[in-house]
Enzyme design. Structure first.
Site, PDB file in Angstrom:
ATOM      1  N   GLY A  46       0.829  -1.198   0.000  1.00  0.00           N
ATOM      2  CA  GLY A  46       0.000   0.000   0.000  1.00  0.00           C
ATOM      3  C   GLY A  46       0.860   1.242   0.000  1.00  0.00           C
ATOM      4  O   GLY A  46       1.968   1.229   0.562  1.00  0.00           O
ATOM      5  N   GLN A  51       2.949   9.931   1.160  1.00  0.00           N
ATOM      6  CA  GLN A  51       4.278   9.321   1.301  1.00  0.00           C
ATOM      7  C   GLN A  51       5.228   9.700   0.172  1.00  0.00           C
ATOM      8  O   GLN A  51       6.441   9.576   0.317  1.00  0.00           O
ATOM      9  CB  GLN A  51       4.154   7.790   1.354  1.00  0.00           C
ATOM     10  CG  GLN A  51       3.431   7.296   2.605  1.00  0.00           C
ATOM     11  CD  GLN A  51       3.252   5.794   2.563  1.00  0.00           C
ATOM     12  OE1 GLN A  51       2.304   5.289   1.983  1.00  0.00           O
ATOM     13  NE2 GLN A  51       4.189   5.068   3.156  1.00  0.00           N
ATOM     14  N   CYS A  92       5.429  -0.132   7.296  1.00  0.00           N
ATOM     15  CA  CYS A  92       5.154   1.053   6.476  1.00  0.00           C
ATOM     16  C   CYS A  92       6.398   1.380   5.663  1.00  0.00           C
ATOM     17  O   CYS A  92       7.509   1.350   6.201  1.00  0.00           O
ATOM     18  CB  CYS A  92       4.802   2.230   7.396  1.00  0.00           C
ATOM     19  SG  CYS A  92       4.417   3.746   6.505  1.00  0.00           S
ATOM     20  N   LEU A  93       6.205   1.686   4.400  1.00  0.00           N
ATOM     21  CA  LEU A  93       7.353   2.072   3.557  1.00  0.00           C
ATOM     22  C   LEU A  93       8.023   3.337   4.080  1.00  0.00           C
ATOM     23  O   LEU A  93       9.194   3.562   3.791  1.00  0.00           O
ATOM     24  CB  LEU A  93       6.899   2.266   2.104  1.00  0.00           C
ATOM     25  CG  LEU A  93       6.542   0.966   1.378  1.00  0.00           C
ATOM     26  CD1 LEU A  93       5.885   1.271   0.034  1.00  0.00           C
ATOM     27  CD2 LEU A  93       7.789   0.107   1.188  1.00  0.00           C
ATOM     28  N   HIS A 134      -4.810   2.050   7.301  1.00  0.00           N
ATOM     29  CA  HIS A 134      -3.428   2.527   7.454  1.00  0.00           C
ATOM     30  C   HIS A 134      -3.123   3.626   6.426  1.00  0.00           C
ATOM     31  O   HIS A 134      -2.540   4.668   6.768  1.00  0.00           O
ATOM     32  CB  HIS A 134      -2.488   1.323   7.280  1.00  0.00           C
ATOM     33  CG  HIS A 134      -1.029   1.645   7.259  1.00  0.00           C
ATOM     34  ND1 HIS A 134      -0.133   1.170   8.193  1.00  0.00           N
ATOM     35  CD2 HIS A 134      -0.290   2.370   6.378  1.00  0.00           C
ATOM     36  CE1 HIS A 134       1.084   1.604   7.906  1.00  0.00           C
ATOM     37  NE2 HIS A 134       1.023   2.337   6.798  1.00  0.00           N
ATOM     38  N   HIS A 138      -2.467   8.014   6.568  1.00  0.00           N
ATOM     39  CA  HIS A 138      -1.416   8.840   5.944  1.00  0.00           C
ATOM     40  C   HIS A 138      -1.997  10.138   5.380  1.00  0.00           C
ATOM     41  O   HIS A 138      -1.374  11.201   5.486  1.00  0.00           O
ATOM     42  CB  HIS A 138      -0.732   8.082   4.796  1.00  0.00           C
ATOM     43  CG  HIS A 138       0.320   7.112   5.220  1.00  0.00           C
ATOM     44  ND1 HIS A 138       1.459   7.494   5.893  1.00  0.00           N
ATOM     45  CD2 HIS A 138       0.429   5.776   5.027  1.00  0.00           C
ATOM     46  CE1 HIS A 138       2.215   6.421   6.110  1.00  0.00           C
ATOM     47  NE2 HIS A 138       1.616   5.362   5.596  1.00  0.00           N
TER      48      HIS A 138
HETATM   49  C1  QAP Z   1       0.873  -0.836   4.980  1.00  0.00           C
HETATM   50  O1  QAP Z   1       3.043  -1.209   4.143  1.00  0.00           O
HETATM   51  C2  QAP Z   1       0.595  -2.092   5.756  1.00  0.00           C
HETATM   52  O2  QAP Z   1       9.577  -2.027   6.790  1.00  0.00           O
HETATM   53  C3  QAP Z   1       1.699  -1.033   3.734  1.00  0.00           C
HETATM   54  O3  QAP Z   1      11.632  -2.547   5.166  1.00  0.00           O
HETATM   55  C4  QAP Z   1       1.615  -2.992   6.078  1.00  0.00           C
HETATM   56  O4  QAP Z   1       3.697  -1.925   2.132  1.00  0.00           O
HETATM   57  C5  QAP Z   1      -0.663  -2.360   6.172  1.00  0.00           C
HETATM   58  C6  QAP Z   1       7.743  -2.391   3.654  1.00  0.00           C
HETATM   59  C7  QAP Z   1       1.332  -4.144   6.801  1.00  0.00           C
HETATM   60  C8  QAP Z   1      -0.937  -3.515   6.873  1.00  0.00           C
HETATM   61  C9  QAP Z   1       0.038  -4.416   7.173  1.00  0.00           C
HETATM   62  C10 QAP Z   1       8.024  -2.167   4.987  1.00  0.00           C
HETATM   63  C11 QAP Z   1       8.804  -2.659   2.822  1.00  0.00           C
HETATM   64  C12 QAP Z   1       6.379  -2.304   3.127  1.00  0.00           C
HETATM   65  C13 QAP Z   1       9.324  -2.237   5.478  1.00  0.00           C
HETATM   66  C14 QAP Z   1       3.977  -1.685   3.288  1.00  0.00           C
HETATM   67  C15 QAP Z   1      10.377  -2.503   4.622  1.00  0.00           C
HETATM   68  C16 QAP Z   1      10.104  -2.730   3.283  1.00  0.00           C
HETATM   69  C17 QAP Z   1       5.324  -1.844   3.844  1.00  0.00           C
HETATM   70 CO    CO Z   2       2.390   3.453   5.608  1.00  0.00          CO
END
Ligand code: QAP
Ligand code: CO
Length: 169
Positions: A46, A51, A92-93, A134, A138
């Site tokens: 997502g 972001q 989270c990215l 989530h 943002h």
């Molecule tokens: C939001 O998050 C989300 O730490 C989207 O090193 C995540 O795409 C909602 C990511 C989980 C619900 C559950 C995170 C990539 C990606 C990191 C993401 C990383 C590399 C996160």
């Molecule tokens: Co996020």
């Protein structure tokens, strides 16, 4: 197509409240394409416009295994159908390398517009429901770390600030 730069916590620009999208034009379609390219490259499930430092109310999501179910939500609005919550380990990215448990309502309705401005509603469940909430956070300048204790949030902030200093060389 273009890869966009992703802002990272504690960048104050992540606290900006996004404005309603009013123009469903070619520039919006390009932004949506670039956000998908950026999200898939990361890789992530997502990404909200906030972001990538665009303060407009849109987000892209793909929670499918095969990464073949792109979803776009423009001007999304959530209503809670049932207040009972479920916990999920969120990342989270904009907070790379950190995952923490967050509780959110699990039965929601989302009304939004698609890339051409057409309004639709969905009742997502599971990971999709978590991810939409989530990402909408943002757009309101909110991050998942805001649901954690001040101690945990400060630890994450310090580690990322240190990483950013190292990245800067
Ligand atoms: C939001 O998050 C989300 O730490 C989207 O090193 C995540 O795409 C909602 C990511 C989980 C619900 C559950 C995170 C990539 C990606 C990191 C993401 C990383 C590399 C996160
Ligand atoms: Co996020």
């Amino acid at each position: 197509m273009a890869l966009l730069e992703i802002l990272e916590f504690p960048d104050p620009r992540l606290r900006t409240k996004a404005q309603v999208v009013t123009e469903f034009d070619a520039a919006l379609k390009t932004l949506v394409e670039d956000m998908f390219e950026t999200m898939y490259a990361a890789p992530g499930i997502g990404l909200a416009a906030t972001q990538v430092n665009v303060h407009r109310r849109l987000l892209v999501i793909d929670v499918s295994e095969e990464k073949d179910q792109p979803l776009v939500f423009i001007n999304p609005e959530v209503t809670i159908v049932d207040p009972d919550t479920a916990e999920y380990d969120e990342g989270c990215l904009s907070v790379p390398g950190f995952y923490e448990t967050v509780a959110r309502p699990q039965h929601i309705n989302v009304t939004a517009q698609d890339s051409s401005g057409k309004t639709f509603s969905v009742q997502p469940e599971g990971l999709l429901a978590v991810c939409i909430q989530h990402e909408i956070d943002h757009l309101d300048g909110k991050l998942f770390v805001d649901y954690l204790s001040a101690l945990k949030r400060t630890r994450i902030r310090r580690k990322l600030e240190k990483q950013h200093r190292l990245d800067a060389g």
